[in-house]
Design a protein around this motif. Structure first.
Motif, PDB file in Angstrom:
ATOM      1  N   MET A  33       0.872  -1.171   0.000  1.00  0.00           N
ATOM      2  CA  MET A  33       0.000   0.000   0.000  1.00  0.00           C
ATOM      3  C   MET A  33       0.906   1.217   0.000  1.00  0.00           C
ATOM      4  N   SER A  34       0.853   1.996  -1.070  1.00  0.00           N
ATOM      5  CA  SER A  34       1.752   3.146  -1.210  1.00  0.00           C
ATOM      6  C   SER A  34       0.960   4.439  -1.201  1.00  0.00           C
ATOM      7  N   ILE A  35       1.560   5.470  -0.674  1.00  0.00           N
ATOM      8  CA  ILE A  35       0.944   6.806  -0.660  1.00  0.00           C
ATOM      9  C   ILE A  35       1.977   7.798  -1.176  1.00  0.00           C
ATOM     10  N   LEU A  36       1.564   8.590  -2.155  1.00  0.00           N
ATOM     11  CA  LEU A  36       2.438   9.624  -2.709  1.00  0.00           C
ATOM     12  C   LEU A  36       1.838  10.987  -2.385  1.00  0.00           C
ATOM     13  N   LEU A  37       2.571  11.765  -1.621  1.00  0.00           N
ATOM     14  CA  LEU A  37       2.133  13.124  -1.292  1.00  0.00           C
ATOM     15  C   LEU A  37       3.098  14.103  -1.939  1.00  0.00           C
ATOM     16  N   ASN A  74     -28.844   9.997   6.270  1.00  0.00           N
ATOM     17  CA  ASN A  74     -27.540   9.458   6.693  1.00  0.00           C
ATOM     18  C   ASN A  74     -26.955   8.535   5.630  1.00  0.00           C
ATOM     19  N   ARG A  75     -27.813   7.708   5.026  1.00  0.00           N
ATOM     20  CA  ARG A  75     -27.348   6.791   3.975  1.00  0.00           C
ATOM     21  C   ARG A  75     -26.773   7.574   2.802  1.00  0.00           C
ATOM     22  N   PHE A  76     -27.467   8.659   2.414  1.00  0.00           N
ATOM     23  CA  PHE A  76     -27.002   9.488   1.305  1.00  0.00           C
ATOM     24  C   PHE A  76     -25.638  10.110   1.620  1.00  0.00           C
ATOM     25  N   ILE A  77     -25.491  10.655   2.826  1.00  0.00           N
ATOM     26  CA  ILE A  77     -24.230  11.302   3.207  1.00  0.00           C
ATOM     27  C   ILE A  77     -23.092  10.279   3.247  1.00  0.00           C
ATOM     28  N   ILE A  78     -23.386   9.075   3.753  1.00  0.00           N
ATOM     29  CA  ILE A  78     -22.351   8.032   3.821  1.00  0.00           C
ATOM     30  C   ILE A  78     -21.922   7.619   2.417  1.00  0.00           C
ATOM     31  N   LEU A  79     -22.884   7.510   1.497  1.00  0.00           N
ATOM     32  CA  LEU A  79     -22.532   7.179   0.110  1.00  0.00           C
ATOM     33  C   LEU A  79     -21.655   8.265  -0.509  1.00  0.00           C
ATOM     34  N   VAL A  80     -21.987   9.532  -0.259  1.00  0.00           N
ATOM     35  CA  VAL A  80     -21.161  10.631  -0.786  1.00  0.00           C
ATOM     36  C   VAL A  80     -19.760  10.583  -0.180  1.00  0.00           C
ATOM     37  N   LEU A  81     -19.667  10.288   1.118  1.00  0.00           N
ATOM     38  CA  LEU A  81     -18.355  10.193   1.770  1.00  0.00           C
ATOM     39  C   LEU A  81     -17.536   9.027   1.217  1.00  0.00           C
ATOM     40  N   LEU A  82     -18.198   7.898   0.944  1.00  0.00           N
ATOM     41  CA  LEU A  82     -17.505   6.773   0.314  1.00  0.00           C
ATOM     42  C   LEU A  82     -16.972   7.162  -1.060  1.00  0.00           C
ATOM     43  N   PHE A  83     -17.769   7.925  -1.771  1.00  0.00           N
ATOM     44  CA  PHE A  83     -17.384   8.409  -3.095  1.00  0.00           C
ATOM     45  C   PHE A  83     -16.121   9.273  -3.009  1.00  0.00           C
ATOM     46  N   VAL A  84     -16.141  10.193  -2.048  1.00  0.00           N
ATOM     47  CA  VAL A  84     -14.997  11.093  -1.856  1.00  0.00           C
ATOM     48  C   VAL A  84     -13.768  10.303  -1.408  1.00  0.00           C
ATOM     49  N   PHE A  85     -13.973   9.337  -0.510  1.00  0.00           N
ATOM     50  CA  PHE A  85     -12.857   8.516  -0.033  1.00  0.00           C
ATOM     51  C   PHE A  85     -12.218   7.729  -1.174  1.00  0.00           C
ATOM     52  N   SER A  86     -13.047   7.174  -2.074  1.00  0.00           N
ATOM     53  CA  SER A  86     -12.511   6.442  -3.238  1.00  0.00           C
ATOM     54  C   SER A  86     -11.671   7.358  -4.117  1.00  0.00           C
ATOM     55  N   MET A  87     -12.136   8.601  -4.300  1.00  0.00           N
ATOM     56  CA  MET A  87     -11.385   9.544  -5.129  1.00  0.00           C
ATOM     57  C   MET A  87     -10.071   9.926  -4.468  1.00  0.00           C
ATOM     58  N   VAL A  88     -10.100  10.132  -3.156  1.00  0.00           N
ATOM     59  CA  VAL A  88      -8.860  10.476  -2.428  1.00  0.00           C
ATOM     60  C   VAL A  88      -7.858   9.334  -2.521  1.00  0.00           C
ATOM     61  N   LEU A  89      -8.345   8.091  -2.406  1.00  0.00           N
ATOM     62  CA  LEU A  89      -7.477   6.915  -2.527  1.00  0.00           C
ATOM     63  C   LEU A  89      -6.839   6.866  -3.913  1.00  0.00           C
ATOM     64  N   LEU A  90      -7.611   7.201  -4.935  1.00  0.00           N
ATOM     65  CA  LEU A  90      -7.071   7.233  -6.299  1.00  0.00           C
ATOM     66  C   LEU A  90      -6.020   8.326  -6.451  1.00  0.00           C
ATOM     67  N   ILE A  91      -6.239   9.471  -5.830  1.00  0.00           N
ATOM     68  CA  ILE A  91      -5.327  10.614  -5.992  1.00  0.00           C
ATOM     69  C   ILE A  91      -3.958  10.328  -5.377  1.00  0.00           C
ATOM     70  N   ILE A  92      -3.950   9.716  -4.173  1.00  0.00           N
ATOM     71  CA  ILE A  92      -2.681   9.567  -3.449  1.00  0.00           C
ATOM     72  C   ILE A  92      -1.961   8.265  -3.785  1.00  0.00           C
ATOM     73  N   SER A  93      -2.486   7.486  -4.759  1.00  0.00           N
ATOM     74  CA  SER A  93      -1.909   6.164  -5.034  1.00  0.00           C
ATOM     75  C   SER A  93      -0.915   6.214  -6.179  1.00  0.00           C
ATOM     76  N   PRO A  94       0.343   5.829  -5.932  1.00  0.00           N
ATOM     77  CA  PRO A  94       1.276   5.621  -7.039  1.00  0.00           C
ATOM     78  C   PRO A  94       1.364   4.140  -7.396  1.00  0.00           C
ATOM     79  N   ASN A  95       0.422   3.346  -6.887  1.00  0.00           N
ATOM     80  CA  ASN A  95       0.472   1.897  -6.995  1.00  0.00           C
ATOM     81  C   ASN A  95      -0.783   1.412  -7.713  1.00  0.00           C
ATOM     82  N   MET A  96      -0.624   0.505  -8.669  1.00  0.00           N
ATOM     83  CA  MET A  96      -1.749   0.080  -9.496  1.00  0.00           C
ATOM     84  C   MET A  96      -2.825  -0.662  -8.693  1.00  0.00           C
ATOM     85  N   ILE A  97      -2.414  -1.385  -7.638  1.00  0.00           N
ATOM     86  CA  ILE A  97      -3.391  -2.130  -6.836  1.00  0.00           C
ATOM     87  C   ILE A  97      -4.324  -1.162  -6.105  1.00  0.00           C
ATOM     88  N   SER A  98      -3.732  -0.162  -5.435  1.00  0.00           N
ATOM     89  CA  SER A  98      -4.569   0.788  -4.695  1.00  0.00           C
ATOM     90  C   SER A  98      -5.335   1.705  -5.649  1.00  0.00           C
TER      91      SER A  98
END
Length: 578
Positions: free
Chosen positions: A52-56, A89-113
């Motif tokens: 699991m790699s993180i590039l900042l 609450n369900r709607f907000i959690i789905l939006v937060l999951l969406f944002v979390f997935s995008m953040v994971l994509l942004i900070i990943s220099p690794n194809m798996i993540s």
């Protein structure tokens, strides 16, 4: 009700603080020229390690700041827009999951993540598109999910190709393996995956269909999350794009996407679809400038576009909300008297989209068009760029005329007011950013300014096509409802252009019919045919016949034994005689 309000406000406050902290970090990183690379080894198998790699670096921090700022404002906006939702609450959690997935994509220099974030975006976007749970939403959600699955498969193929290198940290291999055949294959598959996520031709049809989602989700999806994932991935992989053999085809497809979306928006009457098609046009602009080898300009336009496009969708949400869920612009008109602040925001975001000087869109769009004018391109691509710019002005002025200046065409009297302060406060944040972010980012991103030398007429080309496009939009929208209709004389052509060059039909009916026909034949000839004959049904028939035969023997029937004895005796005598 208190809990609903508190979760929206808490999430807004948390994401806004995160966004501000990212901004501070980003400025610190730029000033000190810093990059932080973190690795955590999850599993080691033979010589392959899954990490699991993180590039900042300044780019990931800057993009995260924009994503978190827009998502915080959208969640605060949802507090009012989704106030009638029973399960907020369900709607907000789905939006937060969406944002979390995008953040994971942004900070990943690794194809798996990257795959985790990429697939997370596709899955959560499906959940959000089908949120209103009707047939239209289900169809749109399925089209969105299946189009994005193509990109997921291509990312999986990239992961399997990169197993030869012993690691999936692509960022280490870009520089010294860019002439390697395998990395060229990896780059080709990454381009195709990015084309599916960013809805380039021939995968464009899912983006207007995704408008079935709630408007706050549309504001998030079309500004900084789902559709920008492909552009961001190609910005990270930009070193690989130099030697890809179909780069010229990629440039042509992205330019045609920009052109096609601009034309289709001029024939559309659905408010949200017009804004969605403008997003598609801007994505084509980003992709085409990427294919010309200018990733910093693509990133610059990506960030400025995110601000005014989120604001544009939020203004559209206010209008739809006040108009009793009507989205047809033909039923609107003269609304600026009732919704003054909303239309102030909408005008500024629309003018930023057109590239009017000193708003956010001007700094990136003007720079891109001037660099295109300086590039070694053929006349066809050059004309596509400038015609698409004119079309942007065309549909923007047409939209504003229908909403603001044309006579009031309301089908009934609605409760029009502009006093929902939760929506207005959230829009005000993006209004400030839509004005200031272009200048701010041009100072931050470009240490050395581009030196552009052009003749006066080429320098003024942007102004010429904008004025011409705006004039055409004004003339078309001013046509009276009883005057000669522009659709009647050219019905077939209008139908072709309005339906995005028949792309939704081809990508839904065409592909599904082809797949259904193939799967029907496979089912008939393989599953229910040969494999049944030689496996399940075949074995069943053989065993059944043998069991019947043996059962017949075991019934102790004297005739059978006598008959068998006679046959055996005859066979014995025959053998003895021989």
């Amino acid at each position: 009700m208190f809990f609903k309000n508190s979760i929206c406000f808490n999430m807004f406050f948390f994401l806004f603080l995160m966004s501000m902290s990212m901004m501070m970090l980003m400025i610190y990183f730029i000033m000190n020229n810093m990059v932080i690379f973190l690795e955590w080894e999850i599993i080691s198998f033979n010589s392959i390690m899954v990490k699991m790699s993180i590039l900042l670096d300044w780019m990931s921090l800057l993009f995260m700041m924009f994503v978190l700022l827009i998502s915080s404002v959208v969640i605060y906006y949802s507090k009012s827009y989704m106030s009638s939702e029973k399960n907020l609450n369900r709607f907000i959690i789905l939006v937060l999951l969406f944002v979390f997935s995008m953040v994971l994509l942004i900070i990943s220099p690794n194809m798996i993540s990257i795959l985790l974030g990429w697939d997370g975006l596709g899955l959560v976007s499906y959940c959000l598109v089908i949120y209103y749970q009707n047939i239209k939403s289900y169809n749109a959600g399925m089209l969105t999910a299946l189009s994005n699955r193509v990109g997921d498969v291509l990312i999986l193929m990239v992961i399997s190709w990169m197993m030869n290198y012993g690691s999936w940290n692509y960022i280490f291999y870009l520089e010294f393996m860019k002439n390697d055949y395998e990395m060229i294959m990896v780059g080709s598959m990454v381009i195709m995956a990015a084309m599916t996520k960013s809805a380039q031709i021939p995968f464009s049809s899912w983006l207007p269909a995704a408008m079935a989602a709630p408007t706050p989700v549309s504001a998030l999806v079309h500004s900084s999350t789902l559709v920008t994932a492909g552009v961001y991935l190609l910005i990270r992989f930009n070193l690989l794009l130099e030697n890809i053999y179909f780069l010229k085809l990629f440039l042509l497809l992205s330019s045609l996407t920009m052109f096609m979306a601009g034309i289709s928006a001029n024939y559309e009457f659905d408010l949200k679809k017009i804004i969605a098609l403008s997003t598609l046009s801007q994505l084509g602009l980003m992709m085409s400038i990427l294919s010309m080898g200018m990733p910093d300009l693509a990133f610059f336009h990506l960030l400025t576009h995110a601000m005014f496009k989120a604001l544009l969708f939020m203004c559209a949400g206010v209008i739809i909300h006040m108009m009793n869920d009507t989205q047809d612009i033909r039923f609107m008109g003269g609304l600026s008297s009732y919704l003054p602040f909303t239309f102030l925001c909408m005008n500024i975001s629309n003018l930023a989209l057109c590239g009017i000087p000193f708003l956010a869109g001007f700094y990136s769009k003007d720079l891109i068009l001037e660099m295109v004018s300086m590039s070694n391109l053929n006349m066809f691509i050059y004309l596509l760029y400038y015609i698409s710019t004119g079309l942007t002005m065309y549909y923007t002025i047409r939209l504003m005329m229908y909403l603001m200046i044309n006579s009031n065409n309301l089908i009934s009297i609605y409760n029009l007011y502009d006093e929902d302060y939760v929506m207005l406060k959230s829009m005000f944040v993006l209004l400030i950013m839509s004005i200031l972010s272009g200048a701010m980012l041009s100072w931050l991103i470009f240490v050395n300014p581009y030196m552009i030398y052009l003749p006066f007429n080429m320098k003024m080309m942007v102004i010429y096509v904008s004025i011409l496009g705006g004039l055409m939009g004004y003339l078309i929208s001013s046509m009276h409802i009883y005057s000669m209709n522009k659709f009647i004389k050219t019905y077939t052509l209008s139908n072709f252009l309005c339906l995005m060059w028949f792309m939704p039909s081809l990508s839904t009916y065409g592909v599904s019919y082809m797949c259904l026909f193939m799967s029907q034949n496979l089912l008939k000839f393989i599953d229910m045919g040969w494999s049944e004959l030689y496996s399940g049904q075949g074995m069943n028939n053989i065993l059944k016949n043998y069991s019947i035969f043996y059962n017949f023997y075991q019934m102790n029937n004297f005739k059978i034994y006598l008959f068998s004895f006679i046959i055996w005796m005859l066979m014995f005598l025959f053998i003895m005689l021989i």
